[in-house]
Design a protein around this motif. Structure first.
Motif, short mmCIF file in Angstrom:
data_model
loop_
_atom_site.label_atom_id
_atom_site.label_comp_id
_atom_site.label_asym_id
_atom_site.label_seq_id
_atom_site.Cartn_x
_atom_site.Cartn_y
_atom_site.Cartn_z
N LEU A 203 -3.29 56.97 -4.50
CA LEU A 203 -2.25 57.21 -3.49
C LEU A 203 -2.86 57.36 -2.10
CD1 LEU A 203 0.06 59.66 -5.47
CD2 LEU A 203 0.71 57.38 -4.61
N HIS A 204 -4.02 58.04 -2.01
CA HIS A 204 -4.66 58.23 -0.70
C HIS A 204 -5.16 56.91 -0.11
CE1 HIS A 204 -4.71 62.61 -1.55
NE2 HIS A 204 -4.78 62.71 -0.24
N ARG A 205 -5.36 55.89 -0.97
CA ARG A 205 -5.83 54.60 -0.47
C ARG A 205 -4.69 53.65 -0.13
NH1 ARG A 205 -10.99 52.93 -4.16
NH2 ARG A 205 -10.61 50.94 -3.10
N LYS A 206 -3.46 54.06 -0.42
CA LYS A 206 -2.30 53.22 -0.09
C LYS A 206 -1.91 53.43 1.38
CE LYS A 206 1.09 52.86 -3.11
NZ LYS A 206 1.04 51.53 -3.74
N THR A 207 -1.19 52.45 1.91
CA THR A 207 -0.67 52.58 3.28
C THR A 207 0.26 53.78 3.36
OG1 THR A 207 -0.78 50.17 3.52
CG2 THR A 207 0.56 51.39 5.13
N LYS A 208 0.06 54.61 4.36
CA LYS A 208 0.83 55.84 4.48
C LYS A 208 2.28 55.56 4.86
CE LYS A 208 -2.35 58.92 3.57
NZ LYS A 208 -3.29 57.95 2.95
N THR A 209 3.19 56.03 4.02
CA THR A 209 4.63 56.00 4.28
C THR A 209 5.17 57.36 3.86
OG1 THR A 209 5.21 55.22 2.06
CG2 THR A 209 4.73 53.52 3.72
N LYS A 210 6.42 57.61 4.15
CA LYS A 210 7.02 58.89 3.73
C LYS A 210 7.03 59.01 2.21
CE LYS A 210 9.87 59.69 7.82
NZ LYS A 210 11.23 59.91 8.36
N ASP A 211 7.25 57.89 1.53
CA ASP A 211 7.28 57.92 0.07
C ASP A 211 5.91 58.24 -0.50
OD1 ASP A 211 9.97 57.31 0.06
OD2 ASP A 211 9.66 55.15 -0.18
N THR A 212 4.84 57.60 0.04
CA THR A 212 3.50 57.86 -0.47
C THR A 212 3.04 59.28 -0.13
OG1 THR A 212 2.49 56.88 1.51
CG2 THR A 212 2.79 55.44 -0.40
N GLU A 213 3.42 59.77 1.04
CA GLU A 213 3.03 61.14 1.41
C GLU A 213 3.68 62.16 0.48
OE1 GLU A 213 3.94 61.70 5.51
OE2 GLU A 213 2.27 60.45 6.24
#
Length: 486
Positions: A203-213
């Motif tokens: 998750l930390h390596r994915k592009t930051k979005t509100k959903d990933t945060e």
């Protein structure tokens, strides 16, 4: 006071040949081919392939044994050569017949050679600027990664192993620092020590979005509540709507819980199943064939046959010749027995599978598992007048190619239960219906085992809740709470 008792005990012992036959019956096609190859290598009196009349060898015992200078005449009455010599010049024991598949369509899948998973990770390490100590630690950590991509060892244990096996004396803090570098390697999540860390790394390596945060917060701060699907607690803890939670969970569900399994070059052994039988539907009727690889062409060696003839025709029989003919007899005995055993194996396999096919005719014509009749080993054993253990040997290790895929034969066997009309039904039928009911349930309110038992009872299958739980576990379906979705 002494007492005498007379006790009669009836016991049945299998001969070594019967035991060998049972072992042959148990072998699936590929293992049988290996056993056949071994027998051909070990017994020169047994030959495979079609008999070639051009390869006739002139075996002359007189010439071959004179060199031994042992011409003492001996009594040879105990050697009856005639019983080993057939009227045919070369006895042909070929085991081919018309009810075997030609296997013309069989293809061998090529496997590409590749780099091992460990080497793949080490190659990535070469792109990092590391000190000598850090590189030693990093390579040791990579070597500790299992097939799933995890390092399932305590850092203290790794520190001790580095000291004992690599002469590297370091601290847990240093190992932790190098482990963070390993966590940067591909595939994402590799080197994690548990599922929570594996998902967090990805998750930390994915592009930051509100959903990933939000997904990161759920994994890092409420992992226990997430795994137990306590969604109400998650809604309260993060003060979010059901839609937001659903979107965050969708992000998590798309992660890879086993990053090591995604690497195509990890060279894990792939089991290639060769069907032992094939069932086809031709003009509405079932047709059974046995894989042609189970029917090799075998015959007794021409050379060994001629050796016996040479011995029989010889007037002066030496001791060395007698020793040789005893050896020849043993090999011929073994060859003839092996050929006969293969014939019996083929017949046993075909008769057993034919009985199974006809017993489950409705299933093989439709492919619907609900049409599988209750069937136990004894049903087939009684049908073909064979022992239950023989049927078990055929069923447990053999596969059949059907219009609905390749199936393990033992999967067609199941115990019976009574429905509400007193009819015998297969437990596999109940499991299939149970599976269908769970697939169609409302995932927001999944059915408990008690509710499932009630539904099955309404459908005419009165079984207890604990039996439903047992079947659910056998189907590898989790409990209601873990099937819940929002």
């Amino acid at each position: 006071m002494l007492k005498q008792y007379l006790q009669f005990k009836l016991s049945q012992k299998l001969s070594p040949q019967q035991i060998q036959l049972m072992k042959l019956i148990q072998l699936p096609t590929q293992a049988f081919e290996q056993r056949l190859k071994q027998e051909l290598e070990e017994n020169p009196a047994l030959e495979g392939g079609k008999e070639d009349s051009q390869n006739e060898l002139d075996a002359d015992f007189d010439n071959s044994t004179d060199e031994l200078n042992d011409n003492d005449s001996i009594d040879t009455d105990d050697i009856n050569v005639d019983e080993y010599l057939s009227d045919d010049e070369i006895p042909d024991y070929r085991t081919q017949s018309n009810n075997y598949s030609s296997d013309d369509e069989e293809k061998t899948m090529p496997y590409a050679a590749g780099t091992s998973f460990t080497q793949y990770l080490i190659n990535q390490l070469n792109t990092y600027r590391l000190s000598e100590e850090e590189r030693d630690i990093a390579e040791f950590l990579v070597g500790s990664v299992d097939e799933s991509g995890y390092i399932r060892r305590e850092l203290s244990d790794i520190m001790d192993d580095l000291a004992f096996t690599q002469n590297v004396y370091t601290t847990e803090d240093t190992i932790e620092k190098v482990l963070k570098i390993v966590h940067q390697l591909d595939p994402a999540g590799v080197g994690a020590r548990n599922l929570q860390e594996c998902l967090s790394i990805q998750l930390h390596r994915k592009t930051k979005t509100k959903d990933t945060e939000l997904a990161i917060n759920i994994i890092d701060k409420a992992f226990d509540q997430f795994t137990k699907k306590h969604y109400k607690k998650l809604l309260q803890k993060f003060d979010i709507s059901e839609l937001k939670l659903k979107q965050a969970i969708s992000e998590i569900e798309h992660l890879n819980p086993k990053p090591g399994g995604s690497y195509a070059g990890n060279n894990r052994i792939i089991e290639h199943v060769v069907p032992d039988f094939a069932i086809k539907i031709i003009d509405g009727e079932l047709e059974l064939t046995l894989n042609g690889r189970n029917a090799p062409e075998l015959h007794v060696s021409r050379e060994y046959n001629n050796m016996l003839k040479g011995y029989k025709d010889s007037k002066d029989k030496s001791k060395s010749q007698k020793d040789a003919v005893i050896f020849i007899k043993q090999k011929l005995d073994a060859a003839k027995w092996f050929i006969e055993a293969i014939k019996q194996r083929q017949q046993t396999l075909f008769v057993t599978m034919s009985a199974i096919m006809h017993y489950q005719k409705e299933y093989f014509l439709t492919g619907d598992e609900r049409n599988l009749k209750p069937m136990i080993l004894k049903d087939i054993a009684d049908e073909i007048s064979m022992d239950v253990s023989t049927v078990s040997r055929v069923a447990n290790s053999k596969y059949v190619d059907t219009p609905y895929g390749t199936k393990l034969i033992k999967d067609f066997f199941s115990e019976s239960m009574k429905n509400d009309q007193g009819e015998d039904i297969s437990t596999r039928e109940i499991k299939k219906i149970l599976e269908t009911v769970i697939e169609e349930e409302d995932k927001k309110k999944p059915l408990t085992d008690e509710a499932l038992a009630s539904i099955l009872k309404e459908k005419g299958y009165p079984i207890a809740r604990r039996t439903v739980a047992k079947y659910r576990e056998q189907l590898d379906i989790p409990v209601a709470r873990l099937r819940k979705k929002i």
